[in-house]
Scaffold this motif. Structure first.
Motif, PDB file in Angstrom:
ATOM      1  N   CYS A   1     -16.444  16.261  20.766  1.00  0.00           N
ATOM      2  CA  CYS A   1     -15.897  17.497  20.205  1.00  0.00           C
ATOM      3  C   CYS A   1     -14.821  18.092  21.110  1.00  0.00           C
ATOM      4  O   CYS A   1     -13.711  18.394  20.670  1.00  0.00           O
ATOM      5  N   LEU A   2     -15.141  18.248  22.397  1.00  0.00           N
ATOM      6  CA  LEU A   2     -14.191  18.862  23.322  1.00  0.00           C
ATOM      7  C   LEU A   2     -13.022  17.937  23.660  1.00  0.00           C
ATOM      8  O   LEU A   2     -11.933  18.401  24.012  1.00  0.00           O
ATOM      9  N   ASP A   3     -13.256  16.634  23.523  1.00  0.00           N
ATOM     10  CA  ASP A   3     -12.175  15.682  23.782  1.00  0.00           C
ATOM     11  C   ASP A   3     -11.046  15.844  22.780  1.00  0.00           C
ATOM     12  O   ASP A   3      -9.890  15.503  23.057  1.00  0.00           O
ATOM     13  N   LYS A   4     -11.360  16.394  21.610  1.00  0.00           N
ATOM     14  CA  LYS A   4     -10.341  16.625  20.592  1.00  0.00           C
ATOM     15  C   LYS A   4      -9.327  17.675  21.051  1.00  0.00           C
ATOM     16  O   LYS A   4      -8.263  17.833  20.448  1.00  0.00           O
ATOM     17  N   LEU A   5      -9.668  18.409  22.103  1.00  0.00           N
ATOM     18  CA  LEU A   5      -8.791  19.484  22.579  1.00  0.00           C
ATOM     19  C   LEU A   5      -7.956  19.080  23.787  1.00  0.00           C
ATOM     20  O   LEU A   5      -7.263  19.901  24.364  1.00  0.00           O
ATOM     21  N   ARG A   6      -8.048  17.798  24.180  1.00  0.00           N
ATOM     22  CA  ARG A   6      -7.442  17.369  25.432  1.00  0.00           C
ATOM     23  C   ARG A   6      -5.936  17.603  25.503  1.00  0.00           C
ATOM     24  O   ARG A   6      -5.371  17.732  26.594  1.00  0.00           O
ATOM     25  N   ASN A   7      -5.254  17.675  24.350  1.00  0.00           N
ATOM     26  CA  ASN A   7      -3.800  17.870  24.361  1.00  0.00           C
ATOM     27  C   ASN A   7      -3.405  19.344  24.476  1.00  0.00           C
ATOM     28  O   ASN A   7      -2.243  19.663  24.709  1.00  0.00           O
ATOM     29  N   ASN A   8      -4.374  20.233  24.285  1.00  0.00           N
ATOM     30  CA  ASN A   8      -4.063  21.667  24.304  1.00  0.00           C
ATOM     31  C   ASN A   8      -4.710  22.428  25.454  1.00  0.00           C
ATOM     32  O   ASN A   8      -4.231  23.493  25.838  1.00  0.00           O
ATOM     33  N   ILE A   9      -5.791  21.901  26.009  1.00  0.00           N
ATOM     34  CA  ILE A   9      -6.547  22.588  27.039  1.00  0.00           C
ATOM     35  C   ILE A   9      -6.583  21.740  28.302  1.00  0.00           C
ATOM     36  O   ILE A   9      -6.720  20.524  28.234  1.00  0.00           O
ATOM     37  N   ASN A  10      -6.490  22.376  29.471  1.00  0.00           N
ATOM     38  CA  ASN A  10      -6.504  21.600  30.707  1.00  0.00           C
ATOM     39  C   ASN A  10      -7.892  21.001  30.950  1.00  0.00           C
ATOM     40  O   ASN A  10      -8.918  21.536  30.520  1.00  0.00           O
ATOM     41  N   LYS A  11      -7.910  19.884  31.648  1.00  0.00           N
ATOM     42  CA  LYS A  11      -9.121  19.096  31.843  1.00  0.00           C
ATOM     43  C   LYS A  11     -10.232  19.899  32.528  1.00  0.00           C
ATOM     44  O   LYS A  11     -11.393  19.815  32.150  1.00  0.00           O
ATOM     45  N   GLY A  12      -9.860  20.682  33.536  1.00  0.00           N
ATOM     46  CA  GLY A  12     -10.846  21.470  34.268  1.00  0.00           C
ATOM     47  C   GLY A  12     -11.549  22.479  33.389  1.00  0.00           C
ATOM     48  O   GLY A  12     -12.757  22.689  33.497  1.00  0.00           O
ATOM     49  N   ASP A  13     -10.801  23.097  32.495  1.00  0.00           N
ATOM     50  CA  ASP A  13     -11.368  24.090  31.582  1.00  0.00           C
ATOM     51  C   ASP A  13     -12.339  23.439  30.616  1.00  0.00           C
ATOM     52  O   ASP A  13     -13.413  23.974  30.322  1.00  0.00           O
ATOM     53  N   ILE A  14     -11.958  22.266  30.116  1.00  0.00           N
ATOM     54  CA  ILE A  14     -12.827  21.544  29.193  1.00  0.00           C
ATOM     55  C   ILE A  14     -14.136  21.158  29.876  1.00  0.00           C
ATOM     56  O   ILE A  14     -15.221  21.303  29.312  1.00  0.00           O
ATOM     57  N   GLN A  15     -14.055  20.682  31.120  1.00  0.00           N
ATOM     58  CA  GLN A  15     -15.254  20.288  31.859  1.00  0.00           C
ATOM     59  C   GLN A  15     -16.179  21.474  32.082  1.00  0.00           C
ATOM     60  O   GLN A  15     -17.408  21.355  31.990  1.00  0.00           O
ATOM     61  N   ASN A  16     -15.581  22.625  32.363  1.00  0.00           N
ATOM     62  CA  ASN A  16     -16.369  23.838  32.578  1.00  0.00           C
ATOM     63  C   ASN A  16     -17.143  24.226  31.316  1.00  0.00           C
ATOM     64  O   ASN A  16     -18.344  24.531  31.368  1.00  0.00           O
ATOM     65  N   LYS A  17     -16.446  24.210  30.187  1.00  0.00           N
ATOM     66  CA  LYS A  17     -17.088  24.575  28.920  1.00  0.00           C
ATOM     67  C   LYS A  17     -18.130  23.531  28.518  1.00  0.00           C
ATOM     68  O   LYS A  17     -19.162  23.865  27.946  1.00  0.00           O
ATOM     69  N   ASN A  18     -17.823  22.270  28.841  1.00  0.00           N
ATOM     70  CA  ASN A  18     -18.764  21.204  28.536  1.00  0.00           C
ATOM     71  C   ASN A  18     -20.098  21.438  29.244  1.00  0.00           C
ATOM     72  O   ASN A  18     -21.171  21.333  28.640  1.00  0.00           O
ATOM     73  N   LYS A  19     -20.038  21.794  30.511  1.00  0.00           N
ATOM     74  CA  LYS A  19     -21.253  22.044  31.289  1.00  0.00           C
ATOM     75  C   LYS A  19     -22.022  23.234  30.730  1.00  0.00           C
ATOM     76  O   LYS A  19     -23.258  23.213  30.670  1.00  0.00           O
ATOM     77  N   ARG A  20     -21.298  24.265  30.321  1.00  0.00           N
ATOM     78  CA  ARG A  20     -21.958  25.458  29.794  1.00  0.00           C
ATOM     79  C   ARG A  20     -22.662  25.160  28.467  1.00  0.00           C
ATOM     80  O   ARG A  20     -23.786  25.610  28.229  1.00  0.00           O
ATOM     81  N   LEU A  21     -21.987  24.389  27.624  1.00  0.00           N
ATOM     82  CA  LEU A  21     -22.596  24.020  26.342  1.00  0.00           C
ATOM     83  C   LEU A  21     -23.816  23.128  26.557  1.00  0.00           C
ATOM     84  O   LEU A  21     -24.862  23.313  25.926  1.00  0.00           O
ATOM     85  N   GLU A  22     -23.691  22.151  27.453  1.00  0.00           N
ATOM     86  CA  GLU A  22     -24.798  21.247  27.722  1.00  0.00           C
ATOM     87  C   GLU A  22     -25.996  22.001  28.281  1.00  0.00           C
ATOM     88  O   GLU A  22     -27.148  21.679  27.956  1.00  0.00           O
ATOM     89  N   LYS A  23     -25.742  23.004  29.121  1.00  0.00           N
ATOM     90  CA  LYS A  23     -26.825  23.798  29.694  1.00  0.00           C
ATOM     91  C   LYS A  23     -27.559  24.574  28.601  1.00  0.00           C
ATOM     92  O   LYS A  23     -28.798  24.631  28.587  1.00  0.00           O
ATOM     93  N   LEU A  24     -26.804  25.150  27.683  1.00  0.00           N
ATOM     94  CA  LEU A  24     -27.408  25.895  26.576  1.00  0.00           C
ATOM     95  C   LEU A  24     -28.252  24.971  25.700  1.00  0.00           C
ATOM     96  O   LEU A  24     -29.342  25.341  25.260  1.00  0.00           O
ATOM     97  N   VAL A  25     -27.741  23.770  25.458  1.00  0.00           N
ATOM     98  CA  VAL A  25     -28.476  22.799  24.646  1.00  0.00           C
ATOM     99  C   VAL A  25     -29.760  22.373  25.364  1.00  0.00           C
ATOM    100  O   VAL A  25     -30.829  22.297  24.763  1.00  0.00           O
ATOM    101  N   GLU A  26     -29.653  22.137  26.669  1.00  0.00           N
ATOM    102  CA  GLU A  26     -30.811  21.700  27.451  1.00  0.00           C
ATOM    103  C   GLU A  26     -31.936  22.725  27.415  1.00  0.00           C
ATOM    104  O   GLU A  26     -33.093  22.392  27.137  1.00  0.00           O
ATOM    105  N   VAL A  27     -31.594  23.984  27.662  1.00  0.00           N
ATOM    106  CA  VAL A  27     -32.603  25.039  27.752  1.00  0.00           C
ATOM    107  C   VAL A  27     -33.172  25.409  26.388  1.00  0.00           C
ATOM    108  O   VAL A  27     -34.384  25.638  26.248  1.00  0.00           O
TER     109      VAL A  27
END
Length: 230
Positions: free
Chosen positions: A97-123
C-alpha cells in the motif's frame, strides 16, 4: 475472468462483514445486560465470545479489504495471500500500500508511517488473534504453548485479563486502520492527498488510544451502577 473472481470474493466478504456487524450489535446488548445485572459467569463467557467474534470480523474484513475493486493488483493480492499468517499478511498489505506512494513521498517518511501502522496492527489485531486461537482450541481457562507440551503462564494471564471494553476499543481502531488503507488504494490519482488524510487519521487513532488507555471493564461497571441507582 480474474477480475470477476476477485469481485465475487469482495462481494462475498462484504456479506460476511455485514452479517458479523449484526452479531457484534447483538452480543454487545447481551454484554451490557450481563454487566447491568452483575452476572459475572455470563459476562466471562460473552467476553470470550466477543474476542472470537472480533477476530473473525477482522479476518473477514481484511479479505474484503485486499479484494477492494480498483485497489490492489492481482499479483499484489496473491503476494499478500501467500504470507503464512495474518500478521505477515497485514505487514505485506501495508508494505504494498505505502509503496504506491514512493514517487510522491520521501522514503524516510514512508518507513516511519509503515512502522506506526504495523504497531497499531500488532497491538489491536495480532495480539488479540493469538489469544483468540487459544480460545478456539478449547483453552478457555488455562493456555498451553503452541505444541501443547506445557502451560503458558503468559497467555493464561492474557486470557484472564480479556476486557470487553478493550475489545470494543480494538474494534473501533481496527475499522479506522482499514479505512486508512482504503484511502490510499482506492484513489490512484490522489495518493499524495489521501496519504496525508490517512496519516492524520493515524494520529487521531494514536491520540484516541492515549485518551482511552485507562478505559476498562471496571469503569464501565461503575458507570452502569450509577445508571442503575438512578
Amino acid at each position: 475472468m480474474i477480475e470477476d473472481q476477485n469481485l465475487s470474493i469482495y462481494k462475498a466478504a462484504t456479506e460476511n462483514v455485514r452479517e458479523l456487524k449484526k452479531n457484534v450489535k447483538i452480543l454487545n446488548k447481551m454484554i451490557n445486560f450481563a454487566i447491568k445485572n452483575g452476572n459475572t459467569q455470563e459476562l466471562d463467557t460473552l467476553t470470550k465470545l466477543y474476542l472470537l467474534l472480533f477476530s473473525t470480523y477482522a479476518e473477514a474484513s481484511f479479505l474484503k479489504l485486499i479484494n477492494t475493486p480498483h485497489g490492489f493488483l492481482k499479483t499484489e493480492i496473491e503476494s499478500i495471500n501467500q504470507m503464512r499468517n495474518l500478521e505477515n499478511k497485514w505487514k505485506r498489505c501495508i508494505e504494498i500500500c505505502l509503496d504506491k506512494l514512493r514517487n510522491n513521498i520521501n522514503k524516510g517518511d514512508i518507513q516511519n508511517k509503515n512502522k506506526r501502522l504495523e504497531k497499531l496492527v500488532e497491538v489491536n489485531i495480532i495480539e488479540n488473534s493469538q489469544i483468540r486461537n487459544k480460545i478456539a482450541h478449547g483453552q478457555w481457562h488455562t493456555c498451553f504453548n503452541n505444541s501443547n507440551t506445557r502451560i503458558s503462564e503468559e497467555n493464561t494471564t492474557k486470557l484472564k485479563n480479556i476486557d470487553v471494553v478493550k475489545i470494543s476499543l480494538h474494534l473501533e481502531i481496527y475499522v479506522k486502520i482499514q479505512q486508512c488503507i482504503e484511502d490510499i488504494i482506492e484513489s490512484p490519482k490522489t495518493h499524495y492527498r489521501d496519504y496525508y488524510v490517512s496519516m492524520e487519521e493515524i494520529e487521531r487513532i494514536e491520540n484516541a488510544i492515549a485518551d482511552k488507555k485507562n478505559w476498562n471493564l471496571a469503569t464501565k461497571k461503575k458507570k452502569a451502577a450509577k445508571f442503575k441507582k438512578i
